[in-house]
Design an enzyme around this catalytic site. Structure first.
Site, PDB file in Angstrom:
ATOM      1  N   ARG A  19       0.826  -1.221   0.000  1.00  0.00           N
ATOM      2  CA  ARG A  19       0.000   0.000   0.000  1.00  0.00           C
ATOM      3  C   ARG A  19       0.864   1.276   0.000  1.00  0.00           C
ATOM      4  O   ARG A  19       0.581   2.202  -0.773  1.00  0.00           O
ATOM      5  CB  ARG A  19      -0.962  -0.025   1.193  1.00  0.00           C
ATOM      6  CG  ARG A  19      -2.095  -1.030   1.038  1.00  0.00           C
ATOM      7  CD  ARG A  19      -2.972  -1.097   2.281  1.00  0.00           C
ATOM      8  NE  ARG A  19      -2.215  -1.558   3.441  1.00  0.00           N
ATOM      9  CZ  ARG A  19      -2.685  -1.538   4.696  1.00  0.00           C
ATOM     10  NH1 ARG A  19      -3.901  -1.051   4.940  1.00  0.00           N
ATOM     11  NH2 ARG A  19      -1.944  -1.988   5.685  1.00  0.00           N
ATOM     12  N   ASN A  37      -6.503  -2.768   1.864  1.00  0.00           N
ATOM     13  CA  ASN A  37      -6.481  -4.214   2.067  1.00  0.00           C
ATOM     14  C   ASN A  37      -7.900  -4.743   2.166  1.00  0.00           C
ATOM     15  O   ASN A  37      -8.776  -4.082   2.755  1.00  0.00           O
ATOM     16  CB  ASN A  37      -5.748  -4.568   3.365  1.00  0.00           C
ATOM     17  CG  ASN A  37      -4.244  -4.484   3.241  1.00  0.00           C
ATOM     18  OD1 ASN A  37      -3.708  -4.462   2.144  1.00  0.00           O
ATOM     19  ND2 ASN A  37      -3.557  -4.432   4.374  1.00  0.00           N
TER      20      ASN A  37
END
Length: 748
Positions: A19, A37
């Site tokens: 990320r 996520n």
């Protein structure tokens, strides 16, 4: 017109800095959107802007190596007109399943910080970043966020908070890294005495190194459990450790500070060096150097040493102050029991003089992985830290989710979803109740993590296996359907799944024992496999197995069985070979064996039992203090041996000819080499004939004996290169994969 894309990515994309990487990349390209996520271990990205296509290219081709993308789904969507790019709160939603990140060895940059960084991280034993450190061992549930891991017990200090929130401060290694910590807020190391009482010292790691240098034995908490550290160069210390662990001959692993140190102990070629320094950092079995400074008691009677390098800062700091720069680092466990994960368990062992403990909770016990070379190819013996629970993609898909229970020795279980087999870490031998509990717990965790609500069960045909009994307990609890697979059929399918074979093939299944469909103990089989069906085309000759499991524990029993089958009941030969002396009960036990051979109801075609018989008859090994010991010592004895040309139709005739040569004074090295190589040629001949007759292209090898260099060399000398597994162990640690692949072929 700006483009916009909705992207779903599966692979190792949680817990590896994915990320932050996406956020930094999007900001660099002036794009808007989000990354988050999802609950199945996958990641969702929405991105819009003029350079969206460039973003996709960089995502696939420029990412850090810790990030592994197996599949990416990109859908072009209408732009939403959002501003800025954000990392959104993780969702429990499951779009698809993705990989659970494995534990990764400390990276070079983190180690540099430990050795020469600022005050917060110099000599900090838990230093890690987005691309290294514990992952699977500390995950409680997905998605991989700090609150779902052991790190939740350690609130961030102000400096770590700034690194976490600001990419300009933390960079890609620390920005949004869930395991971020430093001396100010991270876990603590403490030195305890053998009963668990704290010892007040300034630097517990330096003190532990000093104690090891003085000959004390110290238990050290690692990533997935405790190691027992001790000097590997001191005979007296090694002998003391063997006595305390009740481990008379089983080899210990040695942890070496670096490649240079490893090279003093064993022969390290380029491939071995790559394995030793890989993020997985397995124990690698390597040929010993004649001038190795390690005590011969570390691995008595063997030609290989198990070597690995430190994979945490704590281990590196400890070894750097040990005088040899290497030490025994063996599993901290009661013989036959799982590895300890807390100091209370270690204190009960009565092995360590001191305990170097720390406060980061181990959620999943994860043993070190072990790799050896077979016919020059890296082959897993144990699949644990660094490899599990990364999935294995299979050529065929399952119709329904499935749970596989593996076998009973050195085993692992697993779950199957679609074309993915997700195996547990190495569990061990299920005659230990604690190991059985571990298997049950890890399978339940995988079922929960991947949110399997309906599934079928698959286990070994042998109803006396504890894994089979556990499977039946699950069937009652979950009202689930059970399928059973013959042991060697599963070995064959495991290798086929590992190497990607979906068409019919020939398999050479060679191991200790597995229950055959005729009630005999199989283990030297040539099978024609057509998916869920198989034909047992050839097998080693049946030989009585006197005393059942006792014959595996006392190899001289198998030597007598082979001797009597080939020569008849010749007590002169028994005396000349000293076989009665190699039984705990002496001549009386040998006479009992003779009677058992005459009236035997249990017969075996096992390669393992043949190797046991040869090892005992040649005086190489006549007791088994650990799994596979006689065969392992026989393989070591064969190093440097030469082939004696013999003509034998089966292994019984081969055994008889070897004994005749032995009594005439032939070199034991040559006999050991010939026994294994010629056995491989016999099996290879049968496999090639079967492949030609059946018109199949692939010959695969599976089973615990498939790691034997000389058997594989003999087999391949007859019929060319055979397929060996590389992602899973060929032994029982890969059985669950074969069981799942059986269901895929069955169409379940």
């Amino acid at each position: 017109m700006p483009k916009a894309y909705l992207i779903h990515i599966i692979g190792i994309v949680q817990g590896v800095g994915f990320r932050p990487y996406v956020k930094i990349l999007a900001d660099q390209l002036g794009l808007s959107g989000y990354v988050k996520n999802l609950g199945g271990g996958e990641v969702e990205i929405y991105v819009e802007g003029e350079r969206s296509r460039e973003f996709l290219d960089s995502l696939l081709n420029g990412r850090p190596k810790a990030i592994y993308i197996e599949d990416i789904r990109v859908i072009e969507v209408a732009p939403r007109g959002v501003r800025g790019f954000t990392i959104e709160k993780s969702s429990q939603e499951v779009e698809t399943v993705s990989m659970i990140p494995p534990d990764l060895a400390i990276c070079d940059e983190c180690l540099r910080e430990v050795l020469e960084g600022d005050e917060r991280r110099r000599r900090y034993p838990f230093n890690s970043c987005s691309f290294c450190g514990p992952r699977f061992s500390i995950i409680k549930k997905l998605p991989y966020d700090r609150e779902n891991t052991s790190w939740t017990a350690f609130p961030l200090c102000d400096k770590c908070t700034r690194e976490y929130n600001d990419p300009k401060v933390g960079g890609i290694r620390r920005f949004y890294y869930q395991g971020i910590s430093c001396k100010n807020d991270g876990p603590q190391v403490k030195l305890l005495d053998s009963t668990g009482e704290p010892i007040d010292v300034g630097d517990p790691i330096s003190e532990a190194s000093r104690l090891i240098n003085e000959g004390y034995i110290v238990a050290v908490k690692g990533v997935g459990g405790f190691h027992i550290f001790a000097l590997a160069s001191d005979d007296d210390v090694v002998a003391k450790l063997r006595k305390r662990k009740k481990r008379p001959t089983q080899p210990f692993a040695i942890m070496a500070l670096d490649l240079e140190t490893a090279g003093r102990l064993a022969v390290v070629n380029k491939t071995a060096a790559e394995l030793l320094t890989s993020p997985q950092r397995p124990i690698v079995l390597l040929f010993k150097r004649e001038d190795s400074p390690a005590s011969p008691l570390v691995s008595p009677g063997l030609d290989k040493e198990g070597i690995f390098l430190p994979y945490t800062a704590l281990q590196y700091l400890l070894l750097s102050e040990i005088r040899d720069k290497f030490a025994i680092a063996t599993s901290g466990n009661i013989h036959g029991e799982p590895m300890c994960t807390d100091w209370r368990c270690v204190a009960k062992l009565g092995v360590a003089d001191y305990i170097l403990d720390h406060t980061l909770e181990i959620v999943h016990r994860v043993d070190d992985s072990v790799v050896r070379f077979t016919a020059g190819r890296p082959t897993l013996l144990r699949r644990g830290r660094g490899y599990a629970p990364v999935w294995i993609k299979t050529p065929l898909r399952l119709g329904r989710a499935a749970v596989a229970f593996g076998a009973d020795l050195q085993t692992a279980g697993g779950v199957g979803i679609g074309d993915k087999a997700i195996l547990t870490q190495y569990i061990g031998d299920l005659d230990s109740f604690k190991a059985l509990e571990d298997l049950d717990r890890e399978l339940r965790w995988l079922v929960q993590t991947y949110r399997l609500r309906e599934f079928v069960l698959v286990c070994d045909l042998n109803q006396t296996y504890n894994s089979h009994r556990l499977c039946r307990e699950w069937a009652e609890e979950f009202n689930a359907e059970i399928y059973m697979v013959q042991h060697h059929h599963a070995h064959a399918l495991a290798t086929a799944a590992d190497v990607g074979v979906a068409e019919p093939f020939v398999a050479v299944a060679i191991d200790g024992v597995g229950l055959g469909e005729d009630g005999a103990a199989w283990g030297g089989e040539v099978l024609y496999v057509d998916g869920a069906r198989y034909e047992r085309v050839r097998h080693l000759a049946y030989v009585p197995m006197p005393g059942g499991d006792l014959a595996a524990l006392r190899p001289a029993r198998m030597a007598l069985a082979y001797l009597f089958k080939y020569f008849g009941e010749d007590w002169d030969l028994v005396e000349r070979l000293k076989l009665a002396e190699r039984l705990p009960g002496g001549l009386s036990e040998a006479q009992i064996v003779a009677r058992e051979v005459k009236k035997s109801r249990l017969y075996t075609s096992s390669v393992g039992r043949f190797l046991d018989a040869v090892a005992a008859a040649l005086g190489v090994a006549w007791e088994r203090t650990y799994e596979g010991e006689p065969a392992i010592r026989l393989e070591a004895t064969a190093a440097g041996g030469r082939l004696i040309e013999l003509e034998a139709e089966d292994q019984v005739e081969l055994f008889g000819q070897l004994i005749e040569l032995y009594l005439k004074g032939a070199d034991v090295k040559d006999l050991a080499y010939t026994a294994q190589y010629k056995l491989g040629q016999i099996l290879g001949k049968w496999a090639c004939e079967t492949a030609e007759r059946k018109g199949v292209r692939h010959i695969v090898v599976g089973g615990g004996a498939a790691v034997n260099d000389y058997i594989i060399a003999g087999l391949e000398s007859v019929c060319g290169r055979a397929a060996l597994p590389s992602k899973t162990p060929p032994g029982d640690g890969g059985i669950a994969l074969g069981q799942l692949y059986y269901l895929a072929h069955l169409g379940v």
